[in-house]
Design a protein around this motif. Structure first.
Motif, PDB file in Angstrom:
ATOM      1  N   ILE A 249      32.698 -14.258 -40.249  1.00  0.00           N
ATOM      2  CA  ILE A 249      31.596 -13.380 -40.640  1.00  0.00           C
ATOM      3  C   ILE A 249      31.843 -12.988 -42.089  1.00  0.00           C
ATOM      4  O   ILE A 249      32.919 -12.483 -42.416  1.00  0.00           O
ATOM      5  N   SER A 250      30.874 -13.219 -42.956  1.00  0.00           N
ATOM      6  CA  SER A 250      31.026 -12.793 -44.347  1.00  0.00           C
ATOM      7  C   SER A 250      29.866 -11.892 -44.744  1.00  0.00           C
ATOM      8  O   SER A 250      28.718 -12.093 -44.318  1.00  0.00           O
ATOM      9  N   VAL A 251      30.190 -10.889 -45.545  1.00  0.00           N
ATOM     10  CA  VAL A 251      29.204  -9.921 -46.038  1.00  0.00           C
ATOM     11  C   VAL A 251      29.321  -9.918 -47.562  1.00  0.00           C
ATOM     12  O   VAL A 251      30.237  -9.303 -48.119  1.00  0.00           O
ATOM     13  N   PRO A 252      28.429 -10.619 -48.258  1.00  0.00           N
ATOM     14  CA  PRO A 252      28.585 -10.823 -49.704  1.00  0.00           C
ATOM     15  C   PRO A 252      28.337  -9.590 -50.560  1.00  0.00           C
ATOM     16  O   PRO A 252      28.779  -9.533 -51.703  1.00  0.00           O
ATOM     17  N   HIS A 253      27.648  -8.591 -50.022  1.00  0.00           N
ATOM     18  CA  HIS A 253      27.398  -7.352 -50.758  1.00  0.00           C
ATOM     19  C   HIS A 253      27.762  -6.178 -49.852  1.00  0.00           C
ATOM     20  O   HIS A 253      26.926  -5.349 -49.488  1.00  0.00           O
ATOM     21  N   ALA A 254      29.034  -6.135 -49.492  1.00  0.00           N
ATOM     22  CA  ALA A 254      29.496  -5.261 -48.422  1.00  0.00           C
ATOM     23  C   ALA A 254      29.381  -3.773 -48.726  1.00  0.00           C
ATOM     24  O   ALA A 254      28.939  -2.988 -47.893  1.00  0.00           O
ATOM     25  N   PHE A 255      29.771  -3.382 -49.938  1.00  0.00           N
ATOM     26  CA  PHE A 255      29.881  -1.963 -50.244  1.00  0.00           C
ATOM     27  C   PHE A 255      28.731  -1.432 -51.096  1.00  0.00           C
ATOM     28  O   PHE A 255      28.481  -0.234 -51.123  1.00  0.00           O
ATOM     29  N   ARG A 256      28.048  -2.328 -51.793  1.00  0.00           N
ATOM     30  CA  ARG A 256      26.895  -1.927 -52.599  1.00  0.00           C
ATOM     31  C   ARG A 256      25.715  -2.878 -52.357  1.00  0.00           C
ATOM     32  O   ARG A 256      25.274  -3.580 -53.270  1.00  0.00           O
ATOM     33  N   PRO A 257      25.201  -2.904 -51.140  1.00  0.00           N
ATOM     34  CA  PRO A 257      24.056  -3.777 -50.880  1.00  0.00           C
ATOM     35  C   PRO A 257      22.845  -3.418 -51.726  1.00  0.00           C
ATOM     36  O   PRO A 257      22.009  -4.273 -52.013  1.00  0.00           O
ATOM     37  N   ASP A 258      22.764  -2.163 -52.159  1.00  0.00           N
ATOM     38  CA  ASP A 258      21.640  -1.735 -53.001  1.00  0.00           C
ATOM     39  C   ASP A 258      21.627  -2.458 -54.342  1.00  0.00           C
ATOM     40  O   ASP A 258      20.586  -2.567 -54.986  1.00  0.00           O
ATOM     41  N   ALA A 259      22.784  -2.965 -54.758  1.00  0.00           N
ATOM     42  CA  ALA A 259      22.881  -3.653 -56.046  1.00  0.00           C
ATOM     43  C   ALA A 259      22.892  -5.172 -55.884  1.00  0.00           C
ATOM     44  O   ALA A 259      23.184  -5.898 -56.832  1.00  0.00           O
ATOM     45  N   SER A 260      22.569  -5.662 -54.707  1.00  0.00           N
ATOM     46  CA  SER A 260      22.614  -7.102 -54.467  1.00  0.00           C
ATOM     47  C   SER A 260      21.433  -7.800 -55.131  1.00  0.00           C
ATOM     48  O   SER A 260      20.378  -7.198 -55.354  1.00  0.00           O
ATOM     49  N   PRO A 261      21.566  -9.085 -55.465  1.00  0.00           N
ATOM     50  CA  PRO A 261      20.457  -9.835 -56.065  1.00  0.00           C
ATOM     51  C   PRO A 261      19.389 -10.214 -55.045  1.00  0.00           C
ATOM     52  O   PRO A 261      18.371 -10.794 -55.404  1.00  0.00           O
ATOM     53  N   ASP A 262      19.626  -9.872 -53.778  1.00  0.00           N
ATOM     54  CA  ASP A 262      18.661 -10.179 -52.721  1.00  0.00           C
ATOM     55  C   ASP A 262      17.669  -9.042 -52.530  1.00  0.00           C
ATOM     56  O   ASP A 262      17.321  -8.673 -51.400  1.00  0.00           O
ATOM     57  N   GLY A 263      17.216  -8.476 -53.640  1.00  0.00           N
ATOM     58  CA  GLY A 263      16.256  -7.382 -53.550  1.00  0.00           C
ATOM     59  C   GLY A 263      16.838  -6.112 -52.973  1.00  0.00           C
ATOM     60  O   GLY A 263      16.122  -5.307 -52.371  1.00  0.00           O
ATOM     61  N   GLY A 264      18.147  -5.913 -53.177  1.00  0.00           N
ATOM     62  CA  GLY A 264      18.779  -4.702 -52.671  1.00  0.00           C
ATOM     63  C   GLY A 264      19.004  -4.725 -51.170  1.00  0.00           C
ATOM     64  O   GLY A 264      19.228  -3.681 -50.555  1.00  0.00           O
ATOM     65  N   LYS A 265      18.975  -5.910 -50.569  1.00  0.00           N
ATOM     66  CA  LYS A 265      19.168  -6.022 -49.123  1.00  0.00           C
ATOM     67  C   LYS A 265      20.619  -6.384 -48.804  1.00  0.00           C
ATOM     68  O   LYS A 265      21.314  -7.011 -49.594  1.00  0.00           O
ATOM     69  N   GLY A 266      21.043  -5.986 -47.619  1.00  0.00           N
ATOM     70  CA  GLY A 266      22.326  -6.423 -47.128  1.00  0.00           C
ATOM     71  C   GLY A 266      22.186  -7.811 -46.529  1.00  0.00           C
ATOM     72  O   GLY A 266      21.078  -8.269 -46.227  1.00  0.00           O
ATOM     73  N   ARG A 267      23.316  -8.481 -46.349  1.00  0.00           N
ATOM     74  CA  ARG A 267      23.286  -9.845 -45.817  1.00  0.00           C
ATOM     75  C   ARG A 267      24.552 -10.117 -45.018  1.00  0.00           C
ATOM     76  O   ARG A 267      25.652  -9.796 -45.465  1.00  0.00           O
ATOM     77  N   VAL A 268      24.384 -10.703 -43.845  1.00  0.00           N
ATOM     78  CA  VAL A 268      25.511 -11.071 -42.998  1.00  0.00           C
ATOM     79  C   VAL A 268      25.392 -12.552 -42.667  1.00  0.00           C
ATOM     80  O   VAL A 268      24.363 -13.002 -42.152  1.00  0.00           O
TER      81      VAL A 268
END
Length: 327
Positions: A249-268
């Motif tokens: 299981i990988s979480v590429p924006h684990a601690f700051r999903p708000d700053a992710s390039p995926d529109g601020g979304k989390g991803r698993v």
């Protein structure tokens, strides 16, 4: 059900308050921003920008306002214990920015004050409230990747190492492990639901203040090894990965999903044992807002937060041991 909202005061005009907590308070269903205090003359301007009805030119005056139910404290780490206890003496609940203090003994003192003055307090590891993290915990509970064998986490960003940033001041509780590595320590403990048996850490430090600017650490649990890296001298990254006997299981924006390039979304992302992706799921949610709503609900309904003082104490004990091993 109640329509009552918890009225928050904020001690200082810190950037994290302006960019994260103020919007969270405005969007929260059960909380509202009531006042801000600064001891550097910035309180009136901040109140105007933030839409806070009241402002104070020192922290103690804000704490004596009987209409304020709770305070958020984003002060330098070295001041957390002092002002958390001062707030509690004035009957205020406390949302305390991480790390809660510089030593585990300080956290004992904070928890003792909370008990004495009958208030709630919580260390602000906001990421744990995001739906992506909640989903990962469910995947582990369902043994989606079999028996967990390894946890990896990396948190970094580029900081001007010649600057006057408080993160580079040892006396103020600076250091990469204290500032961002603490997230990975928390995540390992939270996801594995146990405490490490032994730990080791190696750090690179600034020569002028001996503050760690990067570190690599190993946390040894009963059946799992956790590898944690953090740095102020590497490009932005905030990830964790859990590897099991049947996949990962990988979480590429684990601690700051708000700053992710995926529109601020989390991803698993879930992979099977052959490395093929079997799930790639996105999650929306504001971790800061969810954190505020959880803590406010605990205040309104007299419940203990899911992340309590004992958990904060255990997290700080691990961080202390990691620093001790660095020498």
């Amino acid at each position: 059900m109640t329509d009552k909202k918890v009225k928050y005061g904020i001690l200082s005009t810190a950037k994290i308050a302006e960019t994260q907590l103020v919007p969270a308070l405005k969007d929260a269903k059960n909380a509202e921003l009531y006042a801000v205090a600064s001891q550097s003359g910035k309180e009136q301007a901040a109140a105007t920008r933030w839409g806070a009805p009241f402002h104070y030119d020192n922290y103690r005056t804000l704490l004596k306002d009987p209409d304020i139910d709770a305070v958020y404290i984003p002060l330098p780490n070295s001041l957390h214990q002092q002002w958390a206890i001062e707030a509690m003496k004035n009957g205020k609940h406390v949302l305390l920015e991480k790390p809660a203090a510089l030593k585990s003994d300080d956290i004992i003192a904070i928890s003792a004050a909370a008990k004495e003055f009958k208030v709630q307090w919580m260390e602000a590891f906001m990421y744990q409230f995001h739906p992506q993290h909640v989903y990962v915990k469910q995947l582990l509970k369902d043994h989606k990747i079999g028996e967990v064998k390894r946890f990896r986490s990396h948190f970094s960003f580029l900081l001007d190492l010649e600057s006057d940033n408080i993160r580079l001041k040892k006396s103020l509780g600076g250091g990469a492990l204290m500032d961002i590595g603490c997230y990975s320590v928390h995540a390992a403990r939270d996801l594995l639901q146990e405490e490490p048996i032994k730990v080791f850490s190696n750090a690179r430090k600034l020569s002028n203040d001996s503050v760690d600017i990067s570190s690599s650490s190993i946390l040894t649990f009963e059946h799992v090894d956790a590898v944690i890296d953090c740095s102020f001298a590497e490009p932005p990254s905030n990830t964790y990965e859990i590897i099991g006997t049947e996949g990962s299981i990988s979480v590429p924006h684990a601690f700051r999903p708000d700053a992710s390039p995926d529109g601020g979304k989390g991803r698993v992302i879930v992979k099977d044992r052959s490395g093929s992706v079997v799930e790639d799921v996105f999650f929306e949610g504001n971790a800061y807002q969810l954190q505020v709503e959880h803590f406010s609900d605990c205040i309104l309904n007299h419940k203990e937060p899911i992340y309590n003082g004992e958990q904060s104490y255990n997290n700080m004990r691990i961080i202390e041991a990691l620093y001790q091993s660095q020498g």
